[in-house]
Design a protein around this motif. Structure first.
Motif, mmCIF file in Angstrom:
data_model
loop_
_atom_site.group_PDB
_atom_site.id
_atom_site.type_symbol
_atom_site.label_atom_id
_atom_site.label_comp_id
_atom_site.label_asym_id
_atom_site.label_seq_id
_atom_site.Cartn_x
_atom_site.Cartn_y
_atom_site.Cartn_z
ATOM 1 N N ILE A 122 0.779 -1.256 0.021
ATOM 2 C CA ILE A 122 -0.025 0.100 -0.156
ATOM 3 C C ILE A 122 0.880 1.269 -0.002
ATOM 4 N N PHE A 123 0.342 2.236 -0.643
ATOM 5 C CA PHE A 123 0.875 3.623 -0.374
ATOM 6 C C PHE A 123 -0.023 4.495 -0.104
ATOM 7 N N GLU A 124 0.466 5.166 1.038
ATOM 8 C CA GLU A 124 -0.351 6.186 1.924
ATOM 9 C C GLU A 124 0.290 7.651 1.864
ATOM 10 N N SER A 134 3.791 11.697 1.464
ATOM 11 C CA SER A 134 3.914 10.420 0.887
ATOM 12 C C SER A 134 5.316 10.004 0.925
ATOM 13 N N ASP A 140 10.318 1.476 -5.587
ATOM 14 C CA ASP A 140 8.817 1.795 -5.809
ATOM 15 C C ASP A 140 8.538 2.802 -6.917
ATOM 16 N N ASP A 145 2.336 2.485 -12.049
ATOM 17 C CA ASP A 145 1.270 2.032 -11.057
ATOM 18 C C ASP A 145 1.348 3.064 -9.955
ATOM 19 N N VAL A 146 2.581 3.161 -9.620
ATOM 20 C CA VAL A 146 2.787 3.814 -8.147
ATOM 21 C C VAL A 146 2.652 5.092 -8.426
ATOM 22 N N HIS A 148 0.416 6.716 -10.227
ATOM 23 C CA HIS A 148 -0.999 6.718 -10.175
ATOM 24 C C HIS A 148 -1.501 6.768 -8.615
ATOM 25 N N ASP A 149 -1.023 5.686 -7.780
ATOM 26 C CA ASP A 149 -1.226 5.646 -6.538
ATOM 27 C C ASP A 149 -0.888 7.225 -5.786
ATOM 28 N N GLU A 152 -3.279 9.904 -6.619
ATOM 29 C CA GLU A 152 -4.604 9.866 -5.913
ATOM 30 C C GLU A 152 -4.268 10.453 -4.344
ATOM 31 N N GLN A 153 -3.340 10.282 -3.888
ATOM 32 C CA GLN A 153 -2.881 10.411 -2.485
ATOM 33 C C GLN A 153 -2.864 12.109 -2.544
ATOM 34 N N CYS A 191 2.432 15.087 -9.692
ATOM 35 C CA CYS A 191 1.557 15.195 -8.543
ATOM 36 C C CYS A 191 1.533 16.540 -8.134
#
Length: 242
Positions: A122-124, A134, A140, A145-146, A148-149, A152-153, A191
């Motif tokens: 998980i990425f938080e 973050s 990583d 895909d990271v 994109h994660d 979203e954060q 980001c």
């Protein structure tokens, strides 16, 4: 915000903690946040030494105490029950705030991380000092895909702890340096976040790490950069650009 990039040369030894504590004590009155590289408490090529040198979180109370004066981010081989994690830890205001377990463990060529560590999943992000933060660890960031994660954060600040060996020497520098800077500039720009890239230096069993730690602004521009192949502890000012 005053940020210290601690481009250190960890050894395969638990004595790294004492050296890290000393560095923090030297900068805690002139900086708001200090960031150390991936596995800076442990050294990188631990292999079977992991079983004796991995840390338990309760053994790091010295960092928790020092974080009353300065926020601390450190990389560690962390014991998690019967498992081991390649983790980034964040301490602030005398508390252990957050832990990111490296999700993508390289297991090819010179890398054997998946043989020894258990991957995270998980990425938080978390709030500290009115910033959303973050953390990521090295490989990583090589996975789209990271990215994109992270988008979203929606972090204000991305902290990347890295242990990147030098490879691909050419007349202009290092191929790996070029690839890394392309990645972190893209992530910061996607980001709209400031990004701290902290890579280690030094040698372990003939494997050399190149450093080049830097700060990237929200436009994807490297605004400050440390030297290659040299241990440096540098405090810099970053602006809130969001």
């Amino acid at each position: 915000m005053r940020v210290t990039l601690a481009q250190t040369s960890p050894k395969l030894s638990r004595k790294n903690l004492g050296e890290i504590v000393e560095i923090i004590q030297n900068v805690k009155d002139s900086s708001d946040l200090i960031v150390f590289p991936e596995l800076s408490l442990s050294g990188y090529l631990l292999q079977d030494k992991l079983y004796e040198d991995a840390w338990k979180i309760e053994e790091l109370d010295a960092l928790r105490e020092l974080s009353k004066d300065i926020d601390i981010v450190v990389g560690v081989a962390l014991r998690d029950g019967k498992l081991f994690r390649n983790a980034a830890l964040y301490f602030s205001e005398g508390e252990f705030i957050s832990q990111h377990n490296k999700v993508h463990l390289p297991n090819y060529g010179m890398f054997e991380e998946a043989r020894y560590f258990e991957a995270g999943n998980i990425f938080e992000s978390f709030l500290v000092s009115r910033k959303r933060v973050s953390m990521v660890v090295c490989e990583d960031l090589w996975h789209k895909d990271v990215h994109h994660d992270l988008i979203e954060q929606n972090p204000d600040l991305i902290i990347a702890l890295v242990a990147s060996p030098a490879r691909g020497f050419n007349d202009d520098g290092l191929d790996i340096e070029t690839k890394w800077y392309e990645i972190i500039k893209t992530v910061a720009r996607e980001c709209r976040a400031e990004l701290l890239f902290v890579n280690r230096v030094g040698f372990e069993d003939g494997l050399g790490f190149w450093g080049g730690s830097c700060i990237v602004d929200v436009e994807g521009t490297i605004v400050e950069k440390l030297a290659k192949f040299k241990e440096e502890i540098v405090t810099l000012e970053i602006e809130d650009e969001r």
